[in-house]
Design a protein around this motif. Structure first.
Motif, mmCIF file in Angstrom:
data_model
loop_
_atom_site.group_PDB
_atom_site.id
_atom_site.type_symbol
_atom_site.label_atom_id
_atom_site.label_comp_id
_atom_site.label_asym_id
_atom_site.label_seq_id
_atom_site.Cartn_x
_atom_site.Cartn_y
_atom_site.Cartn_z
ATOM 1 N N LYS A 32 50.782 31.920 56.014
ATOM 2 C CA LYS A 32 51.046 31.065 57.178
ATOM 3 C C LYS A 32 49.906 31.093 58.196
ATOM 4 O O LYS A 32 49.745 30.165 58.986
ATOM 5 C CB LYS A 32 52.342 31.506 57.866
ATOM 6 N N GLY A 33 49.116 32.150 58.195
ATOM 7 C CA GLY A 33 48.060 32.287 59.202
ATOM 8 C C GLY A 33 46.777 31.566 58.796
ATOM 9 O O GLY A 33 46.698 30.954 57.729
ATOM 10 N N THR A 34 45.774 31.661 59.677
ATOM 11 C CA THR A 34 44.455 31.085 59.376
ATOM 12 C C THR A 34 43.481 32.248 59.158
ATOM 13 O O THR A 34 43.363 33.131 60.008
ATOM 14 C CB THR A 34 43.969 30.237 60.565
ATOM 15 N N TYR A 35 42.801 32.228 58.024
ATOM 16 C CA TYR A 35 41.946 33.358 57.626
ATOM 17 C C TYR A 35 40.643 32.813 57.041
ATOM 18 O O TYR A 35 40.544 31.618 56.754
ATOM 19 C CB TYR A 35 42.655 34.216 56.569
ATOM 20 N N PRO A 36 39.684 33.688 56.801
ATOM 21 C CA PRO A 36 38.473 33.231 56.100
ATOM 22 C C PRO A 36 38.838 32.639 54.735
ATOM 23 O O PRO A 36 39.891 32.970 54.169
ATOM 24 C CB PRO A 36 37.659 34.519 55.916
ATOM 25 N N ASN A 37 37.967 31.767 54.195
ATOM 26 C CA ASN A 37 38.250 31.076 52.924
ATOM 27 C C ASN A 37 38.583 32.032 51.785
ATOM 28 O O ASN A 37 39.317 31.691 50.864
ATOM 29 C CB ASN A 37 37.031 30.239 52.496
ATOM 30 N N GLU A 38 38.022 33.247 51.856
ATOM 31 C CA GLU A 38 38.266 34.216 50.774
ATOM 32 C C GLU A 38 39.754 34.479 50.602
ATOM 33 O O GLU A 38 40.246 34.694 49.492
ATOM 34 C CB GLU A 38 37.577 35.563 51.044
ATOM 35 N N ALA A 39 40.492 34.464 51.715
ATOM 36 C CA ALA A 39 41.931 34.762 51.627
ATOM 37 C C ALA A 39 42.636 33.672 50.826
ATOM 38 O O ALA A 39 43.464 33.968 49.950
ATOM 39 C CB ALA A 39 42.543 34.874 53.023
ATOM 40 N N ALA A 40 42.288 32.422 51.103
ATOM 41 C CA ALA A 40 42.932 31.316 50.381
ATOM 42 C C ALA A 40 42.582 31.395 48.892
ATOM 43 O O ALA A 40 43.453 31.210 48.031
ATOM 44 C CB ALA A 40 42.485 29.980 50.968
ATOM 45 N N ALA A 41 41.304 31.702 48.603
ATOM 46 C CA ALA A 41 40.880 31.760 47.196
ATOM 47 C C ALA A 41 41.592 32.908 46.484
ATOM 48 O O ALA A 41 42.094 32.744 45.357
ATOM 49 C CB ALA A 41 39.366 31.937 47.118
ATOM 50 N N LEU A 42 41.654 34.052 47.139
ATOM 51 C CA LEU A 42 42.317 35.199 46.513
ATOM 52 C C LEU A 42 43.800 34.920 46.339
ATOM 53 O O LEU A 42 44.385 35.199 45.276
ATOM 54 C CB LEU A 42 42.111 36.465 47.368
ATOM 55 N N PHE A 43 44.413 34.318 47.350
ATOM 56 C CA PHE A 43 45.842 34.041 47.260
ATOM 57 C C PHE A 43 46.143 33.055 46.123
ATOM 58 O O PHE A 43 47.121 33.224 45.389
ATOM 59 C CB PHE A 43 46.381 33.516 48.597
ATOM 60 N N GLU A 44 45.293 32.046 45.990
ATOM 61 C CA GLU A 44 45.436 31.097 44.866
ATOM 62 C C GLU A 44 45.477 31.852 43.537
ATOM 63 O O GLU A 44 46.304 31.601 42.675
ATOM 64 C CB GLU A 44 44.193 30.213 44.809
ATOM 65 N N SER A 45 44.526 32.802 43.406
ATOM 66 C CA SER A 45 44.427 33.572 42.161
ATOM 67 C C SER A 45 45.678 34.414 41.945
ATOM 68 O O SER A 45 46.234 34.463 40.849
ATOM 69 C CB SER A 45 43.227 34.512 42.254
ATOM 70 N N VAL A 46 46.107 35.094 43.006
ATOM 71 C CA VAL A 46 47.278 35.975 42.895
ATOM 72 C C VAL A 46 48.505 35.153 42.508
ATOM 73 O O VAL A 46 49.289 35.533 41.643
ATOM 74 C CB VAL A 46 47.512 36.716 44.235
ATOM 75 N N MET A 47 48.643 33.985 43.144
ATOM 76 C CA MET A 47 49.837 33.161 42.963
ATOM 77 C C MET A 47 49.846 32.483 41.576
ATOM 78 O O MET A 47 50.901 32.274 40.991
ATOM 79 C CB MET A 47 49.843 32.104 44.077
ATOM 80 N N HIS A 48 48.669 32.151 41.077
ATOM 81 C CA HIS A 48 48.603 31.412 39.802
ATOM 82 C C HIS A 48 48.428 32.312 38.584
ATOM 83 O O HIS A 48 48.485 31.822 37.459
ATOM 84 C CB HIS A 48 47.510 30.344 39.844
ATOM 85 N N ARG A 49 48.209 33.616 38.789
ATOM 86 C CA ARG A 49 48.175 34.503 37.608
ATOM 87 C C ARG A 49 49.560 34.532 36.971
ATOM 88 O O ARG A 49 50.553 34.668 37.659
ATOM 89 C CB ARG A 49 47.782 35.935 38.018
ATOM 90 N N ARG A 50 49.638 34.323 35.697
ATOM 91 C CA ARG A 50 50.929 34.401 35.002
ATOM 92 C C ARG A 50 50.821 35.426 33.881
ATOM 93 O O ARG A 50 49.741 35.662 33.356
ATOM 94 C CB ARG A 50 51.330 33.063 34.357
ATOM 95 N N SER A 51 51.918 36.024 33.521
ATOM 96 C CA SER A 51 51.952 36.851 32.315
ATOM 97 C C SER A 51 51.885 35.892 31.137
ATOM 98 O O SER A 51 52.753 35.038 30.979
ATOM 99 C CB SER A 51 53.255 37.652 32.256
ATOM 100 N N CYS A 52 50.831 36.040 30.346
ATOM 101 C CA CYS A 52 50.580 35.074 29.263
ATOM 102 C C CYS A 52 51.285 35.536 27.987
ATOM 103 O O CYS A 52 51.117 36.683 27.566
ATOM 104 C CB CYS A 52 49.064 34.971 29.039
ATOM 105 N N ARG A 53 52.054 34.637 27.387
ATOM 106 C CA ARG A 53 52.751 34.994 26.145
ATOM 107 C C ARG A 53 52.470 33.990 25.025
ATOM 108 O O ARG A 53 53.200 33.935 24.039
ATOM 109 C CB ARG A 53 54.264 35.106 26.402
ATOM 110 N N ASP A 54 51.431 33.203 25.199
ATOM 111 C CA ASP A 54 51.019 32.235 24.159
ATOM 112 C C ASP A 54 49.495 32.176 24.154
ATOM 113 O O ASP A 54 48.890 31.743 25.137
ATOM 114 C CB ASP A 54 51.571 30.839 24.481
ATOM 115 N N TYR A 55 48.902 32.626 23.042
ATOM 116 C CA TYR A 55 47.441 32.737 22.994
ATOM 117 C C TYR A 55 46.851 31.867 21.897
ATOM 118 O O TYR A 55 47.469 31.681 20.839
ATOM 119 C CB TYR A 55 47.036 34.194 22.723
ATOM 120 N N ARG A 56 45.627 31.402 22.152
ATOM 121 C CA ARG A 56 44.859 30.757 21.080
ATOM 122 C C ARG A 56 44.332 31.855 20.161
ATOM 123 O O ARG A 56 44.387 33.037 20.490
ATOM 124 C CB ARG A 56 43.704 29.950 21.692
ATOM 125 N N ARG A 57 43.769 31.439 19.020
ATOM 126 C CA ARG A 57 43.365 32.446 18.028
ATOM 127 C C ARG A 57 41.972 33.017 18.281
ATOM 128 O O ARG A 57 41.615 34.056 17.733
ATOM 129 C CB ARG A 57 43.416 31.834 16.629
#
Ligand SMILES: Cc1cc2nc3c(=O)[nH]c(=O)nc-3n(C[C@H](O)[C@H](O)[C@H](O)COP(=O)(O)O)c2cc1C
Length: 291
Positions: free
Chosen positions: A69-94
């Motif tokens: 909700k706050g305003t932070y340096p761009n690094e926070a938004a980039a890191l948060f994007e990464s944290v939020m979009h990391r998923r436990s992967c259960r389907d892999y290519r070969r």
């Protein structure tokens, strides 16, 4: 095992692509007559189906998408994007990961904090699908034995009397799921343990770490986030850790000496699917102590 299902699908948006079906760890969805339908009655509320749907047609009603909700340096938004979009992967290519990618993942891991700066971690790389299958075979041996014990009513009774009902609890919670996984592995080589991952990093701790468990999990989280930023899928495999804790021979099979303790197993590989949306989380309300 699992919670009551709370998944809904907006059928007018659904194109029947089947991605939600493929990623559901509970096999709770199916495509019927060109539309995804909820056919199971249990769920982990992980929101993988929500995250993977290109049409944004899936909801899990318990989940919310918390954001900053706050305003932070761009690094926070980039890191948060990464944290939020990391998923436990259960389907892999070969296609397998390169040696450089494994080295870089370990570099992410070794930047983790550690209690008293002990850094007693040891990373064991399982670099190929062939090696993963040998590792999975060693772990399946442990679960076969455990399931045979849990099937035995006399052993369950003894466990109830003398071992805090460990075997009975296992029988109630995991026996059926493990039996199904073992059958699917034996019959079709379907890998419900590592989900077909082409590699893994096992984190063990050498003797002398004050906070061995915490250090290992900090390194594991760094690796999972690093993997996500590198376009690599990851999934922590608690079932493998549990097996390795109880049967030291599995660690020996992959070259881990007896004086190390395994705390994390991270399955890795190239993800089959993209996750355009965040999955969501249960609502949280923090408690404040104001002195
Ligand atoms: C300690 C731990 C152990 C886990 N063990 C497994 C496992 O054995 N198999 C699996 O498929 N996922 C496992 N997971 C992944 C969780 O199911 C997953 O993190 C959770 O459903 C949330 O989904 P997300 O990681 O995509 O946000 C584990 C996660 C953690 C933190």
């Amino acid at each position: 095992m699992g919670y009551d299902i709370k998944t809904t699908i907006e059928t007018d948006k659904c194109t029947g692509c089947g991605k939600c079906v493929a990623v559901c760890p509970y096999d709770a969805l199916q495509v019927i007559d060109g539309k995804a339908r909820v056919t199971g009655d249990k769920s982990m509320h992980c929101g993988q189906c929500v995250a993977v749907c290109p049409e944004n047609a899936v909801r899990v009603t318990d989940l919310v998408v918390p954001t900053l909700k706050g305003t932070y340096p761009n690094e926070a938004a980039a890191l948060f994007e990464s944290v939020m979009h990391r998923r436990s992967c259960r389907d892999y290519r070969r296609d397998e990961l390169s040696a450089t990618e494994f080295e870089d993942l370990i570099t992410f891991g070794q930047w983790a904090p550690s209690g008293t700066n002990a850094q007693k971690w040891q990373f064991t790389v399982i670099p190929s699908r062939a090696a993963m299958e040998r590792y999975a075979e060693a772990i399946s041996g442990f679960f076969r034995k455990l399931n045979r014990q849990a099937e035995n009513p006399m052993l369950r009774l003894l466990s109830k009397l003398f071992m805090k009902d460990v075997l009975g609890n296992y029988y109630a919670r995991y026996y059926g799921q493990v039996a199904d996984s073992l059958n699917r592995w034996d019959e079709k080589r379907e890998d419900l343990l590592f989900h077909g991952a082409t590699g893994a990093i096992v984190i063990s701790m050498k003797p002398g770490a004050f906070c061995a468990h915490d250090d290992a999990l900090m390194a594991a989280q760094n690796i999972c986030l690093g993997a996500h930023s590198m376009g690599i899928g990851s999934c922590l495999i608690g079932f493998a850790v549990e097996a390795m804790k109880r049967d030291p021979k599995i660690a020996q099979t992959i070259g881990i000496p007896g004086d190390e303790t395994v705390f994390a197993v991270i399955a890795l590989g190239r993800p089959k699917f993209e996750y355009p949306h965040p999955s969501g989380r249960f609502p949280v309300s923090a408690r404040y102590f104001n002195g």
